[in-house]
Design a protein around this motif. Structure first.
Motif, PDB file in Angstrom:
ATOM      1  N   ASP A 184      -7.644   4.615  -3.539  1.00 41.06           N
ATOM      2  CA  ASP A 184      -8.650   3.820  -2.871  1.00 41.06           C
ATOM      3  C   ASP A 184      -9.660   4.564  -2.493  1.00 41.06           C
ATOM      4  N   ARG A 219      -1.675   5.691  -3.486  1.00 39.05           N
ATOM      5  CA  ARG A 219      -0.629   4.775  -4.095  1.00 39.05           C
ATOM      6  C   ARG A 219      -0.078   5.341  -5.324  1.00 39.05           C
ATOM      7  N   ASP A 223       0.945  -1.212  -0.084  1.00 38.72           N
ATOM      8  CA  ASP A 223       0.146   0.067  -0.224  1.00 38.72           C
ATOM      9  C   ASP A 223       0.968   1.165  -0.011  1.00 38.72           C
TER      10      ASP A 223
END
Length: 147
Positions: A126, A133, A111
């Protein structure tokens, strides 16, 4: 720490540009030159020979400096009893529960990408957690910082 199949190793390394800069990272095992794929706190290394990585009883990975102060932490909001840290042959350092039936990952290095895209790594934001990321370059071949 070496991954189960021996592909990756987690440990401390020094910058060749400045041997006083010490990093905690994951690199390919037994590959010359050393190929680093992940670094903790890459823009602010330890500046001496100190450094101790441990897992707390709640499941946080912490890197302690020479004063036993937390220098870096995995900062997971998901805490557990009986945590374990594992280095997988994918190059992913994970923290999860010691419950063999649980596959729930509390924290993972994938991550927090470095400059190398590894299998299973996701890029972008996300939408559930807001975690962004992306790959970032390093200052030089021997210095993992990006500043």
């Amino acid at each position: 720490m070496v991954s189960g199949g021996g592909t990756f190793v987690l440990g401390f390394f020094n910058s060749q540009d400045n041997p006083m800069k010490r990093y905690l990272g994951i690199c390919y095992n037994e590959v010359v030159p050393m190929t680093v794929v992940w670094v903790a706190k890459r823009n602010n290394p330890l500046n001496d020979s100190s450094g101790l990585l441990k897992i707390t009883d709640k499941g946080l990975l912490v890197l302690l400096n020479n004063n036993n102060n937390i220098f870096w932490s995995s900062n997971s909001s998901n805490l557990t009893q009986q945590p374990v840290a594992l280095l997988w042959d994918s190059g992913n350092l994970i923290v999860n529960t010691n419950n063999k039936e649980s596959e729930y990952i509390l924290w993972q290095s994938l991550d927090y990408p470095f400059d190398t895209l590894l299998p299973g790594m996701k890029l972008g934001t996300d939408l559930t957690t807001g975690l962004n990321r992306n790959l970032t370059s390093r200052s030089s071949p021997d210095d993992p910082s990006n500043i």
